[in-house]
Write a protein that holds these residues in place. Structure first.
Motif, PDB file in Angstrom:
ATOM      1  N   VAL A  37       0.838  -1.201   0.000  1.00 16.85           N
ATOM      2  CA  VAL A  37       0.000   0.000   0.000  1.00 16.85           C
ATOM      3  C   VAL A  37       0.874   1.253   0.000  1.00 16.85           C
ATOM      4  O   VAL A  37       0.632   2.202  -0.760  1.00 16.85           O
ATOM      5  N   GLN A  41       1.097   3.914  -3.055  1.00 16.64           N
ATOM      6  CA  GLN A  41       0.824   5.316  -2.787  1.00 16.64           C
ATOM      7  C   GLN A  41       1.983   6.200  -3.226  1.00 16.64           C
ATOM      8  O   GLN A  41       1.785   7.310  -3.718  1.00 16.64           O
ATOM      9  N   LEU A  47      -3.771   7.798  -6.529  1.00 16.10           N
ATOM     10  CA  LEU A  47      -4.293   7.020  -5.408  1.00 16.10           C
ATOM     11  C   LEU A  47      -4.180   7.824  -4.121  1.00 16.10           C
ATOM     12  O   LEU A  47      -3.102   8.296  -3.760  1.00 16.10           O
ATOM     13  N   GLU A  48      -5.282   7.942  -3.434  1.00 21.50           N
ATOM     14  CA  GLU A  48      -5.308   8.644  -2.149  1.00 21.50           C
ATOM     15  C   GLU A  48      -5.643   7.628  -1.061  1.00 21.50           C
ATOM     16  O   GLU A  48      -6.679   6.971  -1.106  1.00 21.50           O
ATOM     17  N   VAL A  49      -4.746   7.510  -0.094  1.00 19.29           N
ATOM     18  CA  VAL A  49      -4.919   6.557   1.002  1.00 19.29           C
ATOM     19  C   VAL A  49      -5.063   7.329   2.304  1.00 19.29           C
ATOM     20  O   VAL A  49      -4.172   8.082   2.683  1.00 19.29           O
ATOM     21  N   GLU A  51      -5.278   6.787   6.203  1.00 26.44           N
ATOM     22  CA  GLU A  51      -4.995   5.761   7.190  1.00 26.44           C
ATOM     23  C   GLU A  51      -5.539   6.201   8.542  1.00 26.44           C
ATOM     24  O   GLU A  51      -5.106   7.206   9.103  1.00 26.44           O
ATOM     25  N   TYR A 311      -7.514   1.305   6.456  1.00 27.39           N
ATOM     26  CA  TYR A 311      -7.289   1.964   5.166  1.00 27.39           C
ATOM     27  C   TYR A 311      -8.602   2.384   4.516  1.00 27.39           C
ATOM     28  O   TYR A 311      -9.570   1.621   4.498  1.00 27.39           O
ATOM     29  N   HIS A 312      -8.605   3.568   3.974  1.00 32.44           N
ATOM     30  CA  HIS A 312      -9.701   4.054   3.138  1.00 32.44           C
ATOM     31  C   HIS A 312      -9.083   4.606   1.854  1.00 32.44           C
ATOM     32  O   HIS A 312      -8.219   5.490   1.904  1.00 32.44           O
ATOM     33  N   PHE A 313      -9.531   4.075   0.716  1.00 35.06           N
ATOM     34  CA  PHE A 313      -8.927   4.421  -0.566  1.00 35.06           C
ATOM     35  C   PHE A 313      -9.867   5.308  -1.383  1.00 35.06           C
ATOM     36  O   PHE A 313     -11.081   5.097  -1.400  1.00 35.06           O
ATOM     37  N   ASN A 314      -9.274   6.274  -2.058  1.00 33.55           N
ATOM     38  CA  ASN A 314     -10.006   7.133  -2.988  1.00 33.55           C
ATOM     39  C   ASN A 314      -9.124   7.417  -4.193  1.00 33.55           C
ATOM     40  O   ASN A 314      -7.910   7.208  -4.156  1.00 33.55           O
ATOM     41  N   ALA A 343      -5.039   2.955 -10.255  1.00 35.18           N
ATOM     42  CA  ALA A 343      -5.586   3.097  -8.901  1.00 35.18           C
ATOM     43  C   ALA A 343      -6.874   2.304  -8.737  1.00 35.18           C
ATOM     44  O   ALA A 343      -7.095   1.655  -7.705  1.00 35.18           O
ATOM     45  N   ILE A 347      -7.482  -0.694  -6.013  1.00 35.21           N
ATOM     46  CA  ILE A 347      -8.570  -0.648  -5.027  1.00 35.21           C
ATOM     47  C   ILE A 347      -9.478  -1.867  -5.187  1.00 35.21           C
ATOM     48  O   ILE A 347      -9.912  -2.469  -4.196  1.00 35.21           O
TER      49      ILE A 347
END
Length: 480
Positions: A37, A41, A47-49, A51, A311-314, A343, A347
């Motif tokens: 991850v 990143q 990719l926006e992570v 945490e 983790y939250h992915f955007n 990305a 995800i």
């Protein structure tokens, strides 16, 4: 007899890149996933992570410095930096990092490298020093005590990338010392490792590293010129201007650029943090943390996937470049579209991993409910093939999903996920109890243990008893 071609429907399994990547991510352990991850990143600007601060041992959300449930120390979570080897050019890297966060005054502007050991108070015994502490310690051997305050100000004003954020004039005025003394101390600081530490900008950082490399090897003759005069053109791949000025072929310029990308680093502090992280892991004790937590509730059991909470992915929709021409904008759009697709794939693979892990755990809970309530003695025989058949997945997928994963049971014990499929655990538990209850003056041999197990309806050969005993780390009757 007349032969004619006929159409026939046939299912063919085709392995594509998405399936391969998904299976690779599914197989990763918690530590390996964390590194993947962070690496993704670093390499993917789209990719926006995010945490979240959760305890990696019990899954509790952390608000202070330690977990209120298990007492583990918390660590500051923040996205790791981009590395120089990626394709993002210098000018985009600079604008990207200009938007990054805070300055840690308590740690000389450096956020300590992430380490699983940061949660355990005992692990701090073996944790190494920070880059700021290392620099100050080395400067003490190079400088007189009168320059100690200057060294502290210089190191304290290094940002998280290792660059000096203030001018030497400001430090000289603040400490009321001659400008020449500050310049001298800075020169000493810039001779230390990691190379480029204390530089004011990217150009100076690379030149410092190049000078150090030149003492024991001969770099490409164009290297110094490219770094000193054409750094911006190199970042923008504007080779036509460089070719015209230096009167060298584009191939020669690209060869020199390859040397820059492979041997020089734009952010020296990150190099120190990366090497320190692996040193700490290799020198310190290893800690196993759970991937899945099974909690006992009034209506049954509840599953909690720690990495899903963490983790939250955007996917970022904005661009860092504001004023560019149409041609450059087209290149940027193509560039961002590529990383957007990458990305989304990443995800999707992560979410598939979470979905499969939860489905397998739900089935195991239903099948091994008595074991979770009463203990290891009640573990039922279960195979991965059974799980695969019930869930409509391949046995290989089940094997990848359960490999290197750990579960925190309702009784607080940490158990390898693969142990749910180990039919010998119940027998080993009985064997352990027999050995613990033996007469201290007469230790049971493996043959006697086999007879006792047979009497309880568990037929085992003597060699199998020996194997189980050795796997549990129990010595033979003579060794006990």
């Amino acid at each position: 007899m007349r032969l004619e071609p006929t159409l026939r429907a046939e299912q063919v399994l085709r392995v594509n890149a998405k399936l391969i990547e998904s299976n690779n991510i599914l197989h990763l352990s918690a530590d390996e996933l964390e590194r993947v991850v962070n690496q993704e990143q670093m390499q993917n600007p789209a990719l926006e992570v995010t945490e979240c601060r959760v305890c990696l041992f019990c899954g509790t959300q952390i608000y202070g410095q330690e977990c209120t449930i298990c007492g583990r120390l918390a660590r500051t979570t923040r996205p790791l930096p981009l590395l120089y080897e990626q394709t993002m050019p210098f000018w985009e890297q600079q604008s990207f990092y200009a938007q990054q966060g805070s300055f840690d005054t308590d740690n000389y502007a450096f956020i300590q490298a992430d380490s699983d050991d940061a949660y355990d108070p005992l692990a701090h015994i073996s944790i190494g020093e920070t880059v700021a502490e290392a620099l100050l310690q080395e400067l003490e051997t190079l400088l007189s005590p009168a320059d100690a305050l200057i060294a502290e100000q210089l190191v304290g004003n290094l940002n998280e990338r290792g660059y000096l954020e203030v001018s030497i004039q400001e430090i000289a005025e603040y400490l009321s010392v001659p400008l020449e003394r500050v310049a001298y101390v800075l020169k000493q600081l810039q001779t230390l490792e990691p190379g480029g530490i204390g530089a004011r900008d990217l150009r100076e950082c690379l030149l410092i590293q190049l000078q150090a490399l030149s003492t024991h090897e001969t770099p490409h003759p164009l290297i110094h010129t490219l770094v000193d005069r054409y750094l911006e053109q190199v970042a923008r791949n504007q080779f036509h201007k460089i070719v015209r000025d230096v009167k060298q072929s584009e191939q020669e310029i690209r060869t020199a650029l390859l040397y820059i990308r492979s041997r020089l680093y734009p952010f020296p502090a990150y190099i120190y943090q990366q090497s320190t992280r692996y040193t700490q892991h290799s020198s310190g004790a290893a800690y196993i943390r759970p991937d899945i937590i099974i909690r006992s509730r009034d209506l049954g059991f509840e599953i909690e996937l720690i990495e899903e909470k963490r983790y939250h992915f955007n996917i970022k929709t904005h661009c860092y470049i504001q004023q560019v021409n149409k041609k450059t904008m087209g290149n940027i759009q193509h560039y961002m579209q590529f990383y957007d697709t990458r990305a989304k794939l990443f995800i999707d693979c992560i979410q598939r991993r979470w979905s499969i892990l939860k489905r397998i755990t739900e089935f195991v809970i239903d099948f091994q409910g008595e074991f979770l309530e009463k203990g290891r003695r009640y573990l039922r025989v279960l195979t991965r093939a059974q799980v695969a058949e019930q869930l409509g997945l391949s046995e290989g997928t089940i094997s990848r999903a359960t490999a290197n994963k750990y579960t925190l049971l309702p009784n607080g014990h940490l158990m390898a996920f693969a142990d749910f499929f180990d039919g010998s655990l119940a027998t080993k538990d009985i064997l352990r109890n027999l050995i613990q209850a033996e007469n201290p003056n007469h230790h049971l041999s493996d043959e006697e243990l086999a007879r006792l197990l047979m009497a309880q309806g568990i037929p085992l050969a003597r060699r199998t008893v020996t194997k189980y005993r050795e796997e549990m780390g129990i010595a033979s009757s003579r060794g006990r």
